[in-house]
Design a protein around this motif. Structure first.
Motif, PDB file in Angstrom:
ATOM      1  N   ALA B 568       0.784  -1.244   0.000  1.00 56.12           N
ATOM      2  CA  ALA B 568       0.000   0.000   0.000  1.00 56.12           C
ATOM      3  C   ALA B 568       0.821   1.303   0.000  1.00 56.12           C
ATOM      4  O   ALA B 568       0.460   2.241  -0.722  1.00 56.12           O
ATOM      5  CB  ALA B 568      -0.975  -0.007   1.166  1.00 56.12           C
ATOM      6  N   PRO B 569       1.925   1.380   0.778  1.00 55.38           N
ATOM      7  CA  PRO B 569       2.654   2.652   0.811  1.00 55.38           C
ATOM      8  C   PRO B 569       3.082   3.144  -0.564  1.00 55.38           C
ATOM      9  O   PRO B 569       3.160   4.354  -0.804  1.00 55.38           O
ATOM     10  CB  PRO B 569       3.873   2.335   1.679  1.00 55.38           C
ATOM     11  CG  PRO B 569       3.462   1.185   2.521  1.00 55.38           C
ATOM     12  CD  PRO B 569       2.484   0.399   1.718  1.00 55.38           C
ATOM     13  N   VAL B 570       3.317   2.186  -1.478  1.00 52.19           N
ATOM     14  CA  VAL B 570       3.714   2.565  -2.837  1.00 52.19           C
ATOM     15  C   VAL B 570       2.632   3.432  -3.476  1.00 52.19           C
ATOM     16  O   VAL B 570       2.912   4.325  -4.270  1.00 52.19           O
ATOM     17  CB  VAL B 570       3.935   1.297  -3.697  1.00 52.19           C
ATOM     18  CG1 VAL B 570       4.282   1.680  -5.135  1.00 52.19           C
ATOM     19  CG2 VAL B 570       5.013   0.422  -3.089  1.00 52.19           C
ATOM     20  N   PHE B 571       1.379   3.148  -3.124  1.00 48.83           N
ATOM     21  CA  PHE B 571       0.276   3.851  -3.767  1.00 48.83           C
ATOM     22  C   PHE B 571      -0.159   5.090  -2.982  1.00 48.83           C
ATOM     23  O   PHE B 571      -1.047   5.811  -3.420  1.00 48.83           O
ATOM     24  CB  PHE B 571      -0.920   2.912  -3.953  1.00 48.83           C
ATOM     25  CG  PHE B 571      -0.609   1.730  -4.812  1.00 48.83           C
ATOM     26  CD1 PHE B 571      -0.133   1.906  -6.112  1.00 48.83           C
ATOM     27  CD2 PHE B 571      -0.760   0.428  -4.342  1.00 48.83           C
ATOM     28  CE1 PHE B 571       0.172   0.819  -6.905  1.00 48.83           C
ATOM     29  CE2 PHE B 571      -0.464  -0.656  -5.139  1.00 48.83           C
ATOM     30  CZ  PHE B 571       0.007  -0.469  -6.420  1.00 48.83           C
ATOM     31  N   ALA B 572       0.445   5.301  -1.829  1.00 45.32           N
ATOM     32  CA  ALA B 572       0.011   6.429  -1.005  1.00 45.32           C
ATOM     33  C   ALA B 572       0.087   7.768  -1.745  1.00 45.32           C
ATOM     34  O   ALA B 572      -0.853   8.557  -1.691  1.00 45.32           O
ATOM     35  CB  ALA B 572       0.812   6.468   0.287  1.00 45.32           C
ATOM     36  N   PRO B 573       1.169   8.037  -2.498  1.00 44.69           N
ATOM     37  CA  PRO B 573       1.220   9.330  -3.197  1.00 44.69           C
ATOM     38  C   PRO B 573       0.173   9.442  -4.298  1.00 44.69           C
ATOM     39  O   PRO B 573      -0.018  10.509  -4.872  1.00 44.69           O
ATOM     40  CB  PRO B 573       2.627   9.345  -3.822  1.00 44.69           C
ATOM     41  CG  PRO B 573       3.370   8.214  -3.212  1.00 44.69           C
ATOM     42  CD  PRO B 573       2.392   7.232  -2.712  1.00 44.69           C
ATOM     43  N   LEU B 574      -0.483   8.332  -4.633  1.00 39.82           N
ATOM     44  CA  LEU B 574      -1.471   8.363  -5.707  1.00 39.82           C
ATOM     45  C   LEU B 574      -2.868   8.569  -5.143  1.00 39.82           C
ATOM     46  O   LEU B 574      -3.841   8.599  -5.881  1.00 39.82           O
ATOM     47  CB  LEU B 574      -1.441   7.051  -6.513  1.00 39.82           C
ATOM     48  CG  LEU B 574      -0.065   6.485  -6.847  1.00 39.82           C
ATOM     49  CD1 LEU B 574      -0.223   5.255  -7.733  1.00 39.82           C
ATOM     50  CD2 LEU B 574       0.795   7.522  -7.564  1.00 39.82           C
ATOM     51  N   GLY B 575      -2.960   8.616  -3.814  1.00 38.39           N
ATOM     52  CA  GLY B 575      -4.261   8.888  -3.225  1.00 38.39           C
ATOM     53  C   GLY B 575      -5.024   7.652  -2.799  1.00 38.39           C
ATOM     54  O   GLY B 575      -6.130   7.756  -2.298  1.00 38.39           O
ATOM     55  N   PHE B 576      -4.449   6.470  -3.014  1.00 35.57           N
ATOM     56  CA  PHE B 576      -5.169   5.275  -2.581  1.00 35.57           C
ATOM     57  C   PHE B 576      -4.221   4.291  -1.899  1.00 35.57           C
ATOM     58  O   PHE B 576      -4.106   3.146  -2.283  1.00 35.57           O
ATOM     59  CB  PHE B 576      -5.944   4.607  -3.726  1.00 35.57           C
ATOM     60  CG  PHE B 576      -5.178   4.481  -5.018  1.00 35.57           C
ATOM     61  CD1 PHE B 576      -4.346   3.395  -5.248  1.00 35.57           C
ATOM     62  CD2 PHE B 576      -5.303   5.449  -6.007  1.00 35.57           C
ATOM     63  CE1 PHE B 576      -3.662   3.277  -6.438  1.00 35.57           C
ATOM     64  CE2 PHE B 576      -4.616   5.329  -7.205  1.00 35.57           C
ATOM     65  CZ  PHE B 576      -3.790   4.242  -7.412  1.00 35.57           C
ATOM     66  N   GLY B 577      -3.577   4.784  -0.852  1.00 35.80           N
ATOM     67  CA  GLY B 577      -2.614   3.950  -0.138  1.00 35.80           C
ATOM     68  C   GLY B 577      -3.251   3.026   0.879  1.00 35.80           C
ATOM     69  O   GLY B 577      -2.651   2.724   1.901  1.00 35.80           O
ATOM     70  N   THR B 578      -4.459   2.548   0.615  1.00 38.73           N
ATOM     71  CA  THR B 578      -5.106   1.641   1.558  1.00 38.73           C
ATOM     72  C   THR B 578      -4.774   0.209   1.181  1.00 38.73           C
ATOM     73  O   THR B 578      -4.504  -0.085   0.017  1.00 38.73           O
ATOM     74  CB  THR B 578      -6.628   1.795   1.507  1.00 38.73           C
ATOM     75  OG1 THR B 578      -7.068   1.458   0.185  1.00 38.73           O
ATOM     76  CG2 THR B 578      -7.032   3.226   1.823  1.00 38.73           C
ATOM     77  N   TRP B 579      -4.811  -0.675   2.168  1.00 42.13           N
ATOM     78  CA  TRP B 579      -4.494  -2.067   1.840  1.00 42.13           C
ATOM     79  C   TRP B 579      -5.553  -2.672   0.932  1.00 42.13           C
ATOM     80  O   TRP B 579      -5.269  -3.529   0.110  1.00 42.13           O
ATOM     81  CB  TRP B 579      -4.286  -2.899   3.110  1.00 42.13           C
ATOM     82  CG  TRP B 579      -5.552  -3.152   3.888  1.00 42.13           C
ATOM     83  CD1 TRP B 579      -6.009  -2.465   4.958  1.00 42.13           C
ATOM     84  CD2 TRP B 579      -6.509  -4.185   3.645  1.00 42.13           C
ATOM     85  NE1 TRP B 579      -7.194  -2.968   5.398  1.00 42.13           N
ATOM     86  CE2 TRP B 579      -7.526  -4.042   4.616  1.00 42.13           C
ATOM     87  CE3 TRP B 579      -6.601  -5.217   2.704  1.00 42.13           C
ATOM     88  CZ2 TRP B 579      -8.623  -4.889   4.669  1.00 42.13           C
ATOM     89  CZ3 TRP B 579      -7.696  -6.065   2.754  1.00 42.13           C
ATOM     90  CH2 TRP B 579      -8.701  -5.906   3.731  1.00 42.13           C
ATOM     91  N   GLU B 580      -6.791  -2.187   1.037  1.00 44.06           N
ATOM     92  CA  GLU B 580      -7.858  -2.737   0.183  1.00 44.06           C
ATOM     93  C   GLU B 580      -7.560  -2.464  -1.288  1.00 44.06           C
ATOM     94  O   GLU B 580      -7.661  -3.360  -2.144  1.00 44.06           O
ATOM     95  CB  GLU B 580      -9.216  -2.110   0.533  1.00 44.06           C
ATOM     96  CG  GLU B 580      -9.791  -2.516   1.877  1.00 44.06           C
ATOM     97  CD  GLU B 580      -9.405  -1.537   2.987  1.00 44.06           C
ATOM     98  OE1 GLU B 580      -8.424  -0.762   2.796  1.00 44.06           O
ATOM     99  OE2 GLU B 580     -10.063  -1.533   4.040  1.00 44.06           O
ATOM    100  N   ALA B 581      -7.178  -1.226  -1.569  1.00 51.28           N
ATOM    101  CA  ALA B 581      -6.888  -0.857  -2.959  1.00 51.28           C
ATOM    102  C   ALA B 581      -5.682  -1.638  -3.469  1.00 51.28           C
ATOM    103  O   ALA B 581      -5.687  -2.148  -4.605  1.00 51.28           O
ATOM    104  CB  ALA B 581      -6.622   0.638  -3.063  1.00 51.28           C
ATOM    105  N   ALA B 582      -4.652  -1.774  -2.621  1.00 50.59           N
ATOM    106  CA  ALA B 582      -3.450  -2.488  -3.049  1.00 50.59           C
ATOM    107  C   ALA B 582      -3.782  -3.944  -3.338  1.00 50.59           C
ATOM    108  O   ALA B 582      -3.360  -4.503  -4.358  1.00 50.59           O
ATOM    109  CB  ALA B 582      -2.382  -2.382  -1.964  1.00 50.59           C
ATOM    110  N   ALA B 583      -4.571  -4.557  -2.444  1.00 56.54           N
ATOM    111  CA  ALA B 583      -4.932  -5.960  -2.664  1.00 56.54           C
ATOM    112  C   ALA B 583      -5.719  -6.101  -3.963  1.00 56.54           C
ATOM    113  O   ALA B 583      -5.492  -7.025  -4.752  1.00 56.54           O
ATOM    114  CB  ALA B 583      -5.759  -6.476  -1.485  1.00 56.54           C
ATOM    115  N   ALA B 584      -6.626  -5.162  -4.213  1.00 56.28           N
ATOM    116  CA  ALA B 584      -7.433  -5.226  -5.441  1.00 56.28           C
ATOM    117  C   ALA B 584      -6.539  -5.161  -6.670  1.00 56.28           C
ATOM    118  O   ALA B 584      -6.710  -5.921  -7.626  1.00 56.28           O
ATOM    119  CB  ALA B 584      -8.442  -4.085  -5.458  1.00 56.28           C
ATOM    120  N   LEU B 585      -5.551  -4.269  -6.635  1.00 58.33           N
ATOM    121  CA  LEU B 585      -4.674  -4.136  -7.800  1.00 58.33           C
ATOM    122  C   LEU B 585      -3.813  -5.384  -7.974  1.00 58.33           C
ATOM    123  O   LEU B 585      -3.599  -5.851  -9.093  1.00 58.33           O
ATOM    124  CB  LEU B 585      -3.784  -2.894  -7.663  1.00 58.33           C
ATOM    125  CG  LEU B 585      -4.508  -1.550  -7.818  1.00 58.33           C
ATOM    126  CD1 LEU B 585      -3.571  -0.394  -7.498  1.00 58.33           C
ATOM    127  CD2 LEU B 585      -5.059  -1.392  -9.239  1.00 58.33           C
TER     128      LEU B 585
END
Ligand SMILES: Nc1nc2c(ncn2[C@@H]2O[C@H](COP(=O)(O)OP(=O)(O)OP(=O)(O)O)[C@@H](O)[C@H]2O)c(=O)[nH]1
Ligand SMILES: [Mg+2]
Lengths: 90, 681
Positions: B568-585
């Motif tokens: 998730a931290p990788v996606f934090a600067p993109l506005g969706f640094g939640t574990w749910e979003a990361a798992a979905a991707l």
């Protein structure tokens, strides 16, 4: 009346012409040959714009040709009527 | 009865028939008639790029039918043509059914002459006989069969007419001993040389099953694959020397290289054949056909590109205006189903599996069946009408200036349906560089599997501008594809733009039946995926959401939460640094629909529906950035596997994955941070 030989790319829309010679690289010549651009075949320009590809009527088919390819086909214009029903240009 | 048993005695029990013909002549339509298959048919050249096999049973004869990609000659410029050519030359087919477009005889018969010259056992199907009749082209079938010495059968493949007669002719011809190979007179300047070369070729092992005269002709034409075969012979040196002498002689006396001369002569022969067998009434009005009138407008310099984007926009408006409400019903149904299942199943764990896992995961994907079916419907309309090839034409002017090939646009458009066939469609590009570039950029085209992600988020945050927002994503895909194409061309695949030569099919009014079949075939494939791949992945996600034992379902402490949380931290600067979003991707890699499926599991579809959860955890800006990421980042595993197969290179496959990940991240970053700068966050 004698008409001159010119590259297909310079033929105006609606005009008919006879293919006199196909030049260009081996691959292009082969491709054009198998599609029917051979000496003596009659072509008509359906769509041609200042730049960009043309649409050519050849036999019963329509072929899209890039400008570069069209410049490699030398044709002799058939004089006569406009075939596209547009107001005749003098 | 007697007659048929006699025929059966002569004909073998199993015959292998190849369907050969020009692109778009109706081979696959005929194949489907013969075998009951539902292979893809479309009104543009290059639909089929692989050989496909099926069976047709006729009395006691098994006919193995092989559908081939279209080809204009046996010269093979592109990969798909090579597939057809290699099969025809392999000696495997007992018989070639040559599907000829009767409404465009001259060009189609060119391949026919080549097939016959190479000694294939040919039966001609004069397909599109309906269109020929409409154009008032009258063909004397008997005279044609007489001159060519092969059976000629009129057919209308779209209406399954003439199929039975065609099979009868094929079965009859398969039993016959091949007569003398058909020859074309190449004129007194060339014939003595051909004869000399033919004599020199006698006894060459590698071309044993091919007529020596045809090999001589192909050698003179400089055909690479025949060259290759002859080169394996110990006498290659002497033969090639003779070949060069003969070719030089022909050029000297005719002023033409052998290849051009032979093409002229073949067309000369065809011209003669047509004069003797075809009569036509044609007036000036006929010649300026309806197709040409449409093309005047559609391919117009000023109107062409606006018309293209307008029709795309219309497609998305249509998909969402109609699809949105329908999705609502499906969603309500799954919500109800979940509630009922939850109430009926006593065991808590099983209930969770069914409600949270299966109904939540698979159901949340199936909700998007209506828009997906509608988009397939719209794509089929485009394909069957003949507009696809025009879109490529219209875009060529623009693409050409950027150093890209207009034909690339056809695979790109196919990519709106699914990237896998689109990557395969790149086979029709003659030039390797153009082909590689197109393979690399095709995954940027937003396939139908990405649609659920958009519809979900757009429905929550951008309901008022649904069509427009989704259109913006598709457009972004196209723009990025072109930008990346230009960069790849400039830095990785330098070189001249290869010439643009492409046949334009006539416009045809799509039949409702044809379009509905296409829609159903592709839509059904989507449902099947939901029932298999997505089902399995969703269960894995559910299990991961439940482990380790005793953890709160789908919580941050579950394995699923841990995996997502790690990335998730990788996606934090993109506005969706939640574990749910990361798992979905992450799981979305397996199939992009799973992105939504994952949300279905982790947020639950519950009473308020998935939309409510999305509303709580996302903002419009983070949602848009997430959609951009979903659009661009790594194509799904199926697409990756196809890229590997088609490029035959792990390096380029790895590159495709890496660049799309990077690009996705960068674009989402720009959207999110840019949006915040403008105060949209
Ligand atoms: N009017 C008419 N249309 C036909 C006939 N046969 C095929 N078509 C249409 O022609 C188009 C091309 O058909 P396909 O079967 O895909 O042709 P193909 O030869 O397999 O084409 P490629 O795979 O691209 O080489 C489709 O739009 C068909 O519906 C016919 O007999 N009459
Ligand atoms: Mg096909």
């Amino acid at each position: 009346m004698l008409s001159s030989v010119l590259p297909l790319g310079f033929l105006a829309p609606g005009r008919e012409a006879v293919v006199r010679e196909v030049s260009g690289g081996k691959e292009l010549r082969r491709r054009l040959g198998e599609l029917g651009f051979v000496r003596g075949s009659v072509v008509r320009v359906v769509q041609s714009q200042s730049c960009g590809p043309l649409i050519i009527s050849l036999g019963d088919g329509r072929v899209a040709l890039g400008r570069g390819a069209a410049q490699k086909i030398m044709v002799e214009e058939l004089d006569g009527r406009e075939l596209d029903g547009r107001s005749p240009v003098k | 009865m007697v007659a048929s048993s006699q025929a059966a005695a002569k004909t073998p029990k199993e015959i292998t028939v190849g369907l050969a013909g020009n692109p778009n002549s109706g081979k696959t339509s005929m194949f489907n008639n013969l075998t009951g298959a539902r292979q893809h048919v479309g009104n543009w050249p290059g639909v089929t790029v692989e050989k496909k096999e099926g069976r047709h049973i006729r009395d006691d004869v098994v006919v193995r039918v092989v559908d081939l990609p279209g080809t204009y000659s046996l010269g093979a410029f592109s990969e798909d043509e090579a597939v057809a050519r290699n099969y025809i030359l392999s000696g495997e087919p007992d018989l070639v059914i040559n599907i000829v477009d009767a409404s465009n005889l001259e060009r189609n018969l060119y391949l026919t002459t080549q097939l016959m010259e190479m000694g294939a056992n040919v039966v001609i199907a004069l397909n599109m006989f309906d269109e020929a009749e409409k154009k008032q082209i009258r063909i004397d079938l008997e005279a044609m069969a007489g001159i060519l010495g092969v059976p000629v059968v009129p057919t209308v493949a779209v209406r399954n007419k003439g199929t039975s007669e065609l099979v009868a002719a094929a079965v009859g011809a398969a039993g016959k001993e091949p007569g003398r190979a058909f020859t074309i007179d190449y004129g007194k300047e060339a014939e003595p040389g051909i004869a000399k070369l033919e004599a020199a070729l006698a006894g060459v092992e590698t071309i044993k099953h091919l007529p020596a005269r045809w090999v001589a002709v192909k050698l003179l034409e400089g055909d690479e694959s025949i060259y290759g075969r002859v080169m394996q012979s110990p006498r290659a040196g002497e033969i090639i020397k003779l070949r060069d002498e003969v070719a030089a002689h022909i050029e000297r006396v005719t002023g033409l290289d052998p290849e051009s001369l032979f093409a002229d002569r073949r067309y000369g022969f065809i011209g003669g054949l047509i004069r003797e067998t075809v009569t036509r009434k044609s007036t000036v009005e006929d010649r300026l056909s309806v197709s040409d009138r449409i093309d005047r407008v559609v391919t117009n310099r000023l109107l062409g590109i606006p018309i293209f984007f307008l029709s795309m926009f219309a497609v998305f408006q249509f998909t969402f205006v109609l699809g949105g409400p329908l999705s609502g019903y499906v969603e309500a149904f799954f919500g109800w189903l979940g509630a009922v299942a939850g109430a009926l199943i006593a065991n808590e764990l099983v209930a969770s599996l069914v409600v949270d896992g299966i109904i939540g995961g698979v159901g949340s994907v199936l909700v998007f069946i209506p828009p997906i079916f509608l988009i397939f419907f719209a794509i089929s309309l485009l394909e069957d009408s003949g507009y696809m090839a025009r879109a490529a034409y219209v875009m060529d002017r623009f693409m050409h200036r950027l150093g890209l090939h207009g034909k690339s646009f056809i695979p790109l458009l196919v990519g709106f349906g699914c990237n896998v066939p689109a990557i395969m469609a790149c086979r029709t590009l003659e030039n390797r560089r153009d082909r590689m570039i197109t393979i690399l950029i095709t995954p940027l085209m937003s396939c139908a599997a990405r649609l659920p992600v958009y519809v979900l988020f757009v429905g929550v945050f951008f309901a008022a501008y649904q069509g427009l927002v989704i259109f913006s994503l598709y457009l972004l895909g196209i723009v990025l594809a072109i930008v990346m194409g230009v960069l790849f061309k400039r830095f990785l695949f330098k070189g001249e733009v290869s010439p643009f030569v492409m046949e334009l099919p006539p416009y045809r009014v799509p039949t409702l039946k044809g379009v509905l079949i296409h829609m159903w075939e592709r839509g059904w494939a989507f449902i099947k995926r939901a029932g298999t791949v997505i089902f399995s992945v969703v269960i894995i996600i559910w299990v991961l959401a439940n482990l380790p034992a005793g953890v709160e379902f789908a919580g941050r402490e579950s394995y699923l939460g841990a995996i997502g949380g790690f990335v998730a931290p990788v996606f934090a600067p993109l506005g969706f640094g939640t574990w749910e979003a990361a798992a979905a991707l992450i799981f979305g890699l397996l199939a992009k629909e799973v992105v939504v499926g994952t949300f279905g599991v982790v947020y639950g579809i519950g009473e308020e529906g998935l939309a409510a959860a999305i509303q709580t955890y996302w903002t419009p800006l983070s949602a848009y950035a997430f959609m951009v990421m979903s659009l661009i980042y790594i194509p799904c595993v199926a697409a990756i596997a196809t890229i590997k197969r088609e490029t035959n290179s792990w390096r380029w496959t790895g590159f495709a994955v890496a660049y799309s990940l990077t690009l996705g991240w960068v674009m989402a970053f720009l959207v999110y941070q840019g949006g915040r700068l403008f105060g949209l966050g």
